[in-house]
Design an enzyme around this catalytic site. Sequence first.
Site, short mmCIF file in Angstrom:
data_model
loop_
_atom_site.label_atom_id
_atom_site.label_comp_id
_atom_site.label_asym_id
_atom_site.label_seq_id
_atom_site.Cartn_x
_atom_site.Cartn_y
_atom_site.Cartn_z
N GLY A 47 0.84 -1.26 -0.02
CA GLY A 47 0.05 -0.01 0.19
C GLY A 47 0.91 1.33 0.16
N GLN A 52 3.24 9.83 1.44
CA GLN A 52 4.20 9.26 1.51
C GLN A 52 5.40 9.68 0.43
OE1 GLN A 52 2.48 5.22 2.22
NE2 GLN A 52 4.58 4.92 3.41
N CYS A 109 6.60 -0.10 7.86
CA CYS A 109 6.03 0.88 6.73
C CYS A 109 7.36 1.50 6.04
CB CYS A 109 5.63 2.38 7.71
SG CYS A 109 5.28 3.50 7.01
N LEU A 110 7.03 1.83 4.74
CA LEU A 110 7.85 2.24 3.76
C LEU A 110 8.52 3.61 4.27
CD1 LEU A 110 6.11 1.54 0.44
CD2 LEU A 110 8.03 0.18 1.52
N HIS A 151 -3.98 0.94 8.10
CA HIS A 151 -2.47 1.61 8.01
C HIS A 151 -2.44 2.67 7.03
CE1 HIS A 151 2.11 1.04 8.04
NE2 HIS A 151 1.84 1.95 6.94
N GLU A 152 -2.93 2.50 5.87
CA GLU A 152 -2.86 3.49 4.97
C GLU A 152 -3.85 4.62 5.18
OE1 GLU A 152 -0.48 3.29 2.76
OE2 GLU A 152 0.07 1.24 3.17
N HIS A 155 -2.21 7.13 7.25
CA HIS A 155 -1.56 8.02 6.68
C HIS A 155 -1.91 9.25 6.13
CE1 HIS A 155 2.59 6.21 6.45
NE2 HIS A 155 2.02 5.07 5.98
ZN ZN Z 1 3.13 3.31 6.11
#
Ligand code: ZN
Length: 209
Positions: A47, A52, A109-110, A151-152, A155
């Site tokens: 995702g 991000q 998480c990226l 999670h997304e 953000h």
């Molecule tokens: Zn993340």
Amino acid sequence: MFTIVEAGDPVLRQQAQPLSTEEILSESTQVLIEMMGEIMRSAPGVGLAAPQIGVSVQVLVIEDRPEYHLRLTEDELCERERVSVPFHVLINPTLSIDDAREVRFFEGCLSVPGYQAIVPRAYAVRVDAFDAQAQPITIHAQGWYARILQHEIDHLHGTLCIDRMQSCTLTSHENYKRFWQGKSRNEILNAFSAIKNTEILQDSPSILR
Ligand code: ZN
């Protein structure tokens, strides 16, 4: 042109802007969506939220490909209720909880590269959103897909998984592989409970199998 921004960049802490129908259908948003898909796949991740890559708008892309599942055992996939999810776009999503029982798994998480931690998430959620053609969609998700959605969508509201993690479980990817990969959730929770306060590491009883 775009790169993934990491924790510490203020854009990850802002409330992302919703888009109007015209804005969704605009060329700039369509290009953004395409870029996000490419960046998510090359990361790779399941995702990606627009903040991000430094763009503070309410756009997400999600895709959980079968090849990502090859490094997990059958037991791990089953326990996580992790199944393939085809590529899709969610714009202006709103989340509600269908089943509030908490489930604990390691999550990364990226934007927080190199680390993961146990994050409690609701078992099942409903998401109302618009797709890339500005059509309304409703999703009911459970298991790992519900975790990805939570999670997304976080953000888009300036929240990172590190705000929700059980901080005593923070683990480098290297140590995840060394100590935790392949272990069942109960083994992991029991191991941490033996080290730390038991209370904070329990799943809702009805989730334990
Ligand atoms: Zn993340």
